[in-house]
Motif scaffolding. Structure first.
Motif, short mmCIF file in Angstrom:
data_model
loop_
_atom_site.label_atom_id
_atom_site.label_comp_id
_atom_site.label_asym_id
_atom_site.label_seq_id
_atom_site.Cartn_x
_atom_site.Cartn_y
_atom_site.Cartn_z
N PHE A 64 -1.73 -14.12 -2.15
CA PHE A 64 -2.48 -13.65 -3.35
C PHE A 64 -3.25 -14.96 -3.79
CE2 PHE A 64 -3.05 -13.28 -8.07
CZ PHE A 64 -3.74 -12.16 -7.87
N LEU B 98 4.51 -10.52 -8.48
CA LEU B 98 4.07 -11.92 -8.60
C LEU B 98 4.73 -12.94 -9.32
CD1 LEU B 98 0.23 -10.93 -9.32
CD2 LEU B 98 1.07 -11.90 -7.20
N PHE C 264 1.39 -10.32 -1.38
CA PHE C 264 1.53 -11.07 -2.66
C PHE C 264 1.83 -12.60 -2.24
CE2 PHE C 264 3.63 -6.87 -3.48
CZ PHE C 264 2.89 -6.31 -4.41
N TYR D 155 -4.38 -14.27 -12.34
CA TYR D 155 -5.75 -13.89 -12.30
C TYR D 155 -6.39 -14.45 -13.62
CZ TYR D 155 -10.02 -10.86 -12.87
OH TYR D 155 -11.37 -10.35 -12.98
#
Ligand code: GAP
Length: 458
Positions: A177, A297, A174, A310
């Motif tokens: 990420f 997240l 995470f 994303y």
């Protein structure tokens, strides 16, 4: 030929076997050991590496929706604050005042009453002090149940405050990420996999390598679009994890699923299921699978002030993915593989212990023997074959004792094939004897065909 699997009380047999054959043994024994810490010996490390390689191949290499990473053990402490570990990663501890034995409170209550009281400190104190007897001394003199952090602390030069040994590998996936999203193009759904050490200051380490303080995890964070139906993906991961257990030798009937009751789930989790294996001491968690929503997240995004999103180029939208987390402890997989493989068999010439590992995870793939150790020509030829095969397979050369004894030694460590070089090899037809671990049958194979033979078999 009769087969006998270890009975439920045969954990001691497995532990003794692992030490005797150099799979796993207590570490630092010359200094009195260190509280249930273990080392993997020569065959143990091969088994471990083979299971890791197989997992990576199944879950990363063979899948176009998976990528890997390898983060450090020491991470910024803000990560553990944001994930809730610094405050909330605790176990419940209780001591028997009479004999001083220490217990994990929920475990001892479960053992004595079958009740699951995890998380309810006051309730557990009441329950114990209401007459439950210490399994060690039979007295009922309990301290109050206290919280104990499972986080190992250390210090780092130039850093203020404690730094923690990571209690799980997932954190770095995470925390990193954003860097992964910025550096590689992936199409959702996709997963990030990682293998590495994790550390937990368990109140009681027990059941050999089942519960230890330093262990290895193989974890995946599988990111999905929050708008899609997740149930099928969740079920698929459960199936894939069960299939992996079968691949390392677990029997279907020794696996079961345990779904965590809704009222015990964290507020962010939609569903959590453990896959348990029937160890000689009873069923215990092997794999975990959790739907964690966007908790991780979002928490790291808030705490770091960085957007962890994303970008969906097809629909031109940005969003915080949800995550499904398949996780497994490597040491528990190794214990599963060992317990599943261990067999005592009656054979024509007496009895043998055979580790019936699937070939892929066997520590040694081929053992090579000259029939007699005092015949230089036999030894030379056997060495040549060993040198040839060891380029592609983990091999062992053994010229010690009679052939029957050498077979027994290889059976005990689970070597699928033994190759014997005898006088016919030299004088007649350039063939060797290959003996199969499971069937114990033998066949003659030409030396020049050995490469193809083992490519087929292994
Ligand atoms: N990131 C999620 C997580 O860490 P977990 O259920 O606490 O979940 C994952 O741990 C897996 O790690 C477990 O399913 C188990 O196989 C293994 N594991 C946990 N604690 C362990 C310990 N003390 N010793 C050996 N393996 C352990």
């Amino acid at each position: 030929m009769t087969n006998k699997n270890p009975k439920s009380k045969d954990m001691e047999k497995i532990v003794a076997f692992c030490k005797r054959k150099g799979f796993i043994f207590p570490t630092c024994e010359i200094y009195g050991g260190l509280a249930n810490s273990y080392s993997y010996g020569p065959y143990g490390v091969e088994l471990k590496n083979n299971i890791k390689k197989l997992w990576w191949r199944e879950f990363v290499q063979k899948r176009s929706d998976m990528i890997g990473m390898d983060g450090p053990i020491l991470l910024n402490s803000k990560l553990w604050k944001a994930s809730g570990h610094t405050k909330g990663f605790n176990d419940a501890m209780v001591d028997c005042k009479a004999c001083k034995k220490r217990y994990r409170a929920d475990h001892v209550i479960k053992e004595l009453t079958g009740e699951d009281m995890e998380g309810d400190l006051e309730g557990m104190t009441k329950k114990l002090q209401n007459g439950l007897k210490c399994p060690e001394c039979g007295e009922s003199k309990w301290t109050n149940v206290k919280k104990m952090s499972q986080m190992f602390k250390t210090e780092m030069n130039g850093i203020e405050g404690p730094v923690y040994l990571r209690p799980e590998t997932a954190g770095a996936i995470f925390a990193d990420f954003k860097n992964i999203m910025d550096s590689i193009r992936v199409k959702i759904p996709f997963g990030i996999a990682q293998i590495g050490k994790a550390f937990r200051n368990e109140i009681v380490a027990r059941n050999f390598i089942f519960r230890i303080r330093e262990f290895e995890q193989m974890e995946i964070e599988y990111f999905i679009d929050p708008k899609i139906a997740w149930e099928e993906i969740f079920e698929d991961w459960l199936k894939k994890q069960e299939d992996f257990a079968l691949k390392i030798g677990a029997k279907k009937e020794n696996l079961r699923r345990y779904e965590h009751p809704k009222e015990k789930l964290s507020h962010y989790s939609k569903k959590t299921v453990d896959i348990e294996y029937n160890f000689p001491f009873g069923f215990g968690e092997l794999f975990g699978l959790a739907h964690r929503g966007d908790f991780d997240l979002t928490s790291h995004s808030k705490a770091s002030n960085e957007k962890l999103e994303y970008f969906d180029t097809v629909n031109n939208r940005k969003f915080t993915p949800h995550v499904i987390e398949p996780t497994v402890g490597l040491d528990r997989l190794i214990l599963t593989a060992i317990c599943s493989a261990y067999k005592e068999e009656k054979i024509e010439t007496g009895q043998r212990v055979v580790m019936n590992f699937p070939k892929e995870i066997s520590p040694i793939k081929i053992a090579i023997f000259p029939l007699l150790k005092n015949k230089p020509k036999l030894v030379k030829k056997a060495r040549e074959i060993y040198d040839l095969l060891k380029n592609n397979y983990m091999c062992e050369f053994d010229d010690n004792g009679n052939i029957g004894k050498r077979y027994r030694r290889q059976d005990e460590i689970g070597t699928p094939y033994c190759v014997t070089i005898d006088f016919d090899t030299l004088e007649k037809d350039n063939t060797v004897t290959i003996r199969d671990r499971n069937s114990m049958e033998q066949e003659r194979v030409e030396i020049k065909k050995l490469g193809n033979y083992f490519t087929d078999k292994l």
